[in-house]
Design a protein around this motif. Sequence first.
Motif, PDB file in Angstrom:
ATOM      1  N   ASP A 101       0.840  -1.189   0.000  1.00 41.87           N
ATOM      2  CA  ASP A 101       0.000   0.000   0.000  1.00 41.87           C
ATOM      3  C   ASP A 101       0.878   1.242   0.000  1.00 41.87           C
ATOM      4  N   GLN A 105       1.252   1.742   5.653  1.00 47.46           N
ATOM      5  CA  GLN A 105       0.762   0.761   6.624  1.00 47.46           C
ATOM      6  C   GLN A 105       1.550  -0.532   6.452  1.00 47.46           C
ATOM      7  N   ARG A 207      -2.188   4.470   9.208  1.00 47.56           N
ATOM      8  CA  ARG A 207      -1.894   5.242   8.026  1.00 47.56           C
ATOM      9  C   ARG A 207      -0.937   6.377   8.355  1.00 47.56           C
TER      10      ARG A 207
HETATM   11 MG    MG Z   1      -4.192   1.698   4.397  1.00 41.84          MG
END
Ligand code: MG
Length: 341
Positions: A101, A105, A207
């Motif tokens: 991602d 993360q 995040r």
């Molecule tokens: Mg994420």
Amino acid sequence: MAGSHDSFRPYVSFLLPCYNESAVLPETYRRVKAVGDSLGRPYEIVLVNDGSTDDTLDRMIELSRDDRAVTAIDLSRNHGHQLALSAGLHYCTGERILIMDADLQDPPELLPGMLALMDEGADVVYAQRRSRPGDSIPKRVACSVFYRFLSKLTEVPIPVDTGDFRLISRRVLDIILQMPERHRFIRGMVSWVGFRQTPILYDRDGRFAGKTKYPFWRLMRLALDGIVASSVRPLAVASWAGLLFAACSLALLGYILWSWLFVGKTPQGWASLMMVVTVMGSIQLFVLGIIGQYLGRMHEQVRARPIFIVRDVFRKDRLSEGDDHQIIQRRAVERTEEETG
Ligand code: MG
Ligand code: UDP
């Protein structure tokens, strides 16, 4: 495959789908770059812009202008995470591909460990979450239940608590590229391929910036796609429900006959009748809905439209030392079958 004649085949491709990730992209790039540089071997960073509405694309183009290792792929609109990934996979030229991602993360620093496991013979090293302090409790519970439910349903087990963050070998990628389904659940597809697949444990951070692109309903859709794409067992619900209710109706018939013969009258009542009608009606609609889920996906598959559309690909010419940043592709329609067939 990395022959000496082809010194431009990277050892690792980092693949990052980005949807409105402008706030994290510089930091993500910095960390990925640091990991790449530490390898001491050629690598590339493939960024996919999935129809962002912020300035993610501009940042990507800038990066691809400044850094020969960066390829920026711009999709024609938002296609969703799984399709953005699929699009990116078509452009990865590395020996090994790290899917991650863009929001940090998934820590890129896990790569050396993953590479080591692959050196030991694994074709897939999937990152398994030991903990995920970065996600909300309802999300954690929902995901945990879903992963366990899914692993019961599928023929080929999909590891629990595992997202798409994983390192895959070239030969696994080549097989994935041959799968033409449009409702894609990449982690299920990778599991299906087989070979040796090894977990590596990690703690999933929150995040870095920005907010999740997976609100509840989108997670639900991913879950549904995951189940329908990976298993046909839900279709058997109809048969089992049918058997169950056949047994119930036989018992009911027995009861009615008994009361007619020995009590002298059959049972009466609006309530019992209504109950049977509504229960049966809802079961039938539910089963019809399940069939519909499969049928709708079949319809889309049969229609065979391209599964994603690439607008532009930006990359600096890797072969020349010059400064010619270019759009290496304009107006391209990609289709899995075409690419590999
Ligand atoms: Mg994420
Ligand atoms: N993403 C994407 N297209 C979308 C939604 C998400 O490319 O339509 C990307 C997003 O930019 C991120 C990754 O998919 O890199 C995972 O999304 P997110 O972090 O929002 O999901 P979460 O981690 O909350 O499940």
